[in-house]
Design a protein around this motif. Structure first.
Motif, PDB file in Angstrom:
ATOM      1  N   LEU A  55      37.722  17.805  72.931  1.00  0.00           N
ATOM      2  CA  LEU A  55      38.607  18.647  72.130  1.00  0.00           C
ATOM      3  C   LEU A  55      38.642  20.101  72.591  1.00  0.00           C
ATOM      4  N   ILE A  56      37.599  20.577  73.264  1.00  0.00           N
ATOM      5  CA  ILE A  56      37.642  21.974  73.727  1.00  0.00           C
ATOM      6  C   ILE A  56      38.400  22.108  75.047  1.00  0.00           C
ATOM      7  N   ASP A  57      38.799  20.986  75.614  1.00  0.00           N
ATOM      8  CA  ASP A  57      39.539  21.031  76.881  1.00  0.00           C
ATOM      9  C   ASP A  57      41.004  21.363  76.591  1.00  0.00           C
ATOM     10  N   GLY A  58      41.223  22.612  76.137  1.00  0.00           N
ATOM     11  CA  GLY A  58      42.574  23.003  75.742  1.00  0.00           C
ATOM     12  C   GLY A  58      43.176  24.126  76.553  1.00  0.00           C
ATOM     13  N   VAL A  59      42.373  24.831  77.328  1.00  0.00           N
ATOM     14  CA  VAL A  59      42.883  25.883  78.210  1.00  0.00           C
ATOM     15  C   VAL A  59      42.210  25.737  79.568  1.00  0.00           C
ATOM     16  N   ASP A  60      42.850  26.264  80.593  1.00  0.00           N
ATOM     17  CA  ASP A  60      42.328  26.125  81.946  1.00  0.00           C
ATOM     18  C   ASP A  60      40.912  26.682  82.064  1.00  0.00           C
ATOM     19  N   GLY A  61      40.032  25.884  82.615  1.00  0.00           N
ATOM     20  CA  GLY A  61      38.691  26.342  82.957  1.00  0.00           C
ATOM     21  C   GLY A  61      37.661  26.280  81.850  1.00  0.00           C
ATOM     22  N   LEU A  62      38.078  26.116  80.605  1.00  0.00           N
ATOM     23  CA  LEU A  62      37.131  26.200  79.496  1.00  0.00           C
ATOM     24  C   LEU A  62      36.102  25.075  79.527  1.00  0.00           C
ATOM     25  N   ALA A  63      36.568  23.831  79.577  1.00  0.00           N
ATOM     26  CA  ALA A  63      35.636  22.700  79.574  1.00  0.00           C
ATOM     27  C   ALA A  63      34.730  22.742  80.803  1.00  0.00           C
ATOM     28  N   SER A  64      35.304  23.071  81.956  1.00  0.00           N
ATOM     29  CA  SER A  64      34.516  23.130  83.190  1.00  0.00           C
ATOM     30  C   SER A  64      33.463  24.228  83.116  1.00  0.00           C
ATOM     31  N   THR A  65      33.854  25.407  82.621  1.00  0.00           N
ATOM     32  CA  THR A  65      32.923  26.523  82.523  1.00  0.00           C
ATOM     33  C   THR A  65      31.773  26.191  81.584  1.00  0.00           C
ATOM     34  N   GLN A  66      32.103  25.614  80.428  1.00  0.00           N
ATOM     35  CA  GLN A  66      31.065  25.234  79.474  1.00  0.00           C
ATOM     36  C   GLN A  66      30.115  24.208  80.072  1.00  0.00           C
ATOM     37  N   ALA A  67      30.657  23.240  80.800  1.00  0.00           N
ATOM     38  CA  ALA A  67      29.830  22.187  81.393  1.00  0.00           C
ATOM     39  C   ALA A  67      28.951  22.738  82.509  1.00  0.00           C
ATOM     40  N   ILE A  68      29.463  23.681  83.287  1.00  0.00           N
ATOM     41  CA  ILE A  68      28.672  24.277  84.370  1.00  0.00           C
ATOM     42  C   ILE A  68      27.499  25.053  83.788  1.00  0.00           C
ATOM     43  N   ILE A  69      27.762  25.851  82.747  1.00  0.00           N
ATOM     44  CA  ILE A  69      26.690  26.613  82.095  1.00  0.00           C
ATOM     45  C   ILE A  69      25.637  25.667  81.534  1.00  0.00           C
ATOM     46  N   CYS A  70      26.093  24.616  80.876  1.00  0.00           N
ATOM     47  CA  CYS A  70      25.181  23.627  80.299  1.00  0.00           C
ATOM     48  C   CYS A  70      24.355  22.941  81.388  1.00  0.00           C
ATOM     49  N   SER A  71      25.001  22.572  82.482  1.00  0.00           N
ATOM     50  CA  SER A  71      24.316  21.863  83.558  1.00  0.00           C
ATOM     51  C   SER A  71      23.317  22.764  84.280  1.00  0.00           C
ATOM     52  N   VAL A  72      23.657  24.040  84.439  1.00  0.00           N
ATOM     53  CA  VAL A  72      22.713  24.983  85.047  1.00  0.00           C
ATOM     54  C   VAL A  72      21.464  25.100  84.179  1.00  0.00           C
ATOM     55  N   TRP A  73      21.671  25.228  82.859  1.00  0.00           N
ATOM     56  CA  TRP A  73      20.546  25.333  81.926  1.00  0.00           C
ATOM     57  C   TRP A  73      19.689  24.067  81.938  1.00  0.00           C
ATOM     58  N   TYR A  74      20.367  22.911  81.866  1.00  0.00           N
ATOM     59  CA  TYR A  74      19.636  21.652  81.901  1.00  0.00           C
ATOM     60  C   TYR A  74      18.913  21.479  83.247  1.00  0.00           C
ATOM     61  N   GLY A  75      19.574  21.891  84.328  1.00  0.00           N
ATOM     62  CA  GLY A  75      18.968  21.785  85.645  1.00  0.00           C
ATOM     63  C   GLY A  75      17.684  22.592  85.755  1.00  0.00           C
ATOM     64  N   ILE A  76      17.683  23.788  85.160  1.00  0.00           N
ATOM     65  CA  ILE A  76      16.479  24.630  85.155  1.00  0.00           C
ATOM     66  C   ILE A  76      15.341  23.917  84.430  1.00  0.00           C
ATOM     67  N   ILE A  77      15.670  23.304  83.297  1.00  0.00           N
ATOM     68  CA  ILE A  77      14.644  22.588  82.526  1.00  0.00           C
ATOM     69  C   ILE A  77      14.140  21.373  83.289  1.00  0.00           C
TER      70      ILE A  77
ATOM     71  N   LEU B 285      29.861  12.706  78.177  1.00  0.00           N
ATOM     72  CA  LEU B 285      28.854  11.633  78.199  1.00  0.00           C
ATOM     73  C   LEU B 285      27.605  12.061  78.965  1.00  0.00           C
ATOM     74  N   LEU B 286      27.797  12.652  80.138  1.00  0.00           N
ATOM     75  CA  LEU B 286      26.662  13.014  80.989  1.00  0.00           C
ATOM     76  C   LEU B 286      25.847  14.162  80.398  1.00  0.00           C
ATOM     77  N   LEU B 287      26.524  15.115  79.761  1.00  0.00           N
ATOM     78  CA  LEU B 287      25.807  16.232  79.159  1.00  0.00           C
ATOM     79  C   LEU B 287      24.974  15.779  77.959  1.00  0.00           C
ATOM     80  N   VAL B 288      25.542  14.909  77.140  1.00  0.00           N
ATOM     81  CA  VAL B 288      24.785  14.396  75.984  1.00  0.00           C
ATOM     82  C   VAL B 288      23.589  13.583  76.469  1.00  0.00           C
ATOM     83  N   PHE B 289      23.793  12.774  77.491  1.00  0.00           N
ATOM     84  CA  PHE B 289      22.710  11.968  78.051  1.00  0.00           C
ATOM     85  C   PHE B 289      21.542  12.868  78.483  1.00  0.00           C
ATOM     86  N   GLN B 290      21.858  13.938  79.188  1.00  0.00           N
ATOM     87  CA  GLN B 290      20.812  14.859  79.638  1.00  0.00           C
ATOM     88  C   GLN B 290      20.168  15.587  78.455  1.00  0.00           C
ATOM     89  N   GLY B 291      20.992  15.937  77.467  1.00  0.00           N
ATOM     90  CA  GLY B 291      20.474  16.608  76.279  1.00  0.00           C
ATOM     91  C   GLY B 291      19.467  15.756  75.531  1.00  0.00           C
TER      92      GLY B 291
END
Length: 367
Positions: free
Chosen positions: A155-177, A223-229
């Motif tokens: 549902l947040i995939d409504g403007v260019d770059g938003l979903a991707s940016t959020q997922a990149i930030i999340c993945s960087v954080w998860y990657g650090i952990i 799906l992948l972000l929730v799995f990692q979470g």
């Protein structure tokens, strides 16, 4: 493994996505698989929503090439869940599935991960007084969380770059952990997501080669972000908890607070208005910024800062009681979102000119 190994996996994921995207875009345009331009769309012209196919190829090829031997079992089922979501999302992008069928597909993908990869919430670490779950409750609750966040991310995939940016930030954080906890297979998954989405952003923001990730991409990433979470949330129950905090659930939820808050808010508004929770409208947070005249990249950047802020609050409060940490993270994030929107409205001159966007005239014109 060496850090260079993971940087290489990011590069491979980015290259595969970047090489595949133009061909997929061309097929989408030739076969007229393009988005319907409605009153809710902020785009004109023919744009294909098949970007999720390129993202899928980038991530899956990276997992095939770099999967560590001790993580093959888990990643095998991850790929299975990805394939289920891929075909559900692609079908929806092609013929528009009913919400019920999408949810069934999401449950099937989540079930595969919960049952065979053992990716389920063991408990809530004392949040709202709940520690460990009984097995049945654990499975059902995890399935609910998967479906909730897959749709929230969609549902947040409504403007260019938003979903991707959020997922990149999340993945960087998860990657650090994952790096800190020595989880090689999950770190590889984070790197694969980062590489694919960095490459996809080039097309998503492009004027001449624009693509959308569509439901294929947004549901896959969700799906992948929730799995990692889920994996991170259970670290607090391990005897060798290297994070040295019981609030791993809050650390896992922090980068996902924005889609959760936005989805909860929109569903409440729709139900209050007597409409279906899945009824499309312009009540999302990113729509509020869009109505104020913000460019898409600015909306993505602002809301990206909000997610980084949520992660920071979760880290700072990790030694507090889990209820205090969670409530603090949620309310501080909500307060920041409200403050930014109010600040933007107050500081837009009446003539409509502003460095933030088109200004007040664009906002009131679209009300």
């Amino acid at each position: 493994m060496e850090l260079g190994y993971y940087f290489l996996s990011i590069l491979v994921s980015a290259l595969v996505t970047y090489i595949c995207a133009p061909f997929i875009r061309k097929i989408g345009l030739v076969k007229q698989i393009t988005c319907f331009v409605s009153t809710r769309s902020s785009h004109a012209g023919r744009v294909t929503p098949l970007g999720g196919v390129a993202i899928f190829l980038g991530i899956s090829m990276t997992l095939f090439c770099f999967a560590p031997s001790d993580g093959l079992h888990s990643l095998f089922y991850v790929l299975g869940g990805m394939i289920i979501i891929f075909f559900i999302g692609l079908t929806d992008d092609l013929v528009s599935l009913r919400p019920m069928y999408k949810v069934i597909g999401q449950i099937a993908a989540a079930f595969l991960l919960v049952v065979f990869s053992k990716a389920e919430f063991l408990g809530l670490h004392g949040l709202v007084g709940v520690d460990l779950f009984p097995p049945i409750v654990s499975g059902l609750f995890t399935l609910f969380v998967f479906v909730l966040f897959i749709n929230a991310f969609n549902l947040i995939d409504g403007v260019d770059g938003l979903a991707s940016t959020q997922a990149i930030i999340c993945s960087v954080w998860y990657g650090i952990i994952f790096y800190a906890t020595g989880n090689a297979s999950m770190l590889l998954l984070s790197c694969a997501i980062i590489g694919a989405l960095l490459s996809f952003l080039v097309f998503n923001f492009s004027k001449k080669r624009k693509m959308f990730m569509g439901d294929t991409g947004s549901m896959l990433i969700g799906l992948l972000l929730v799995f990692q979470g889920v994996i991170i949330s259970n670290v607090g129950y391990l005897e060798n908890n290297i994070l040295q905090t019981d609030n791993t659930l809050v650390l896992a939820c922090a980068p996902l607070l924005l889609p959760l808050i936005d989805t909860t808010r929109v569903f409440i508004i729709r139900l209050y208005m007597g409409k279906s929770p899945f009824y499309p409208d312009k009540n999302h947070i990113h729509h509020q910024f869009s109505l104020l005249g913000f460019a898409h990249w600015k909306i993505s950047a602002i809301l990206g800062v909000v997610s980084i802020f949520a992660i920071t609050i979760a880290m700072v409060s990790r030694d507090l009681n889990i209820n205090e940490s969670f409530v603090l993270s949620v309310f501080m994030t909500i307060a920041l979102i409200i403050s930014v929107i109010l600040f933007a409205k107050i500081n837009i001159p009446s003539n409509g000119s502003t460095f933030l966007g088109k200004g007040r005239n664009a906002y009131f014109k679209n009300l």
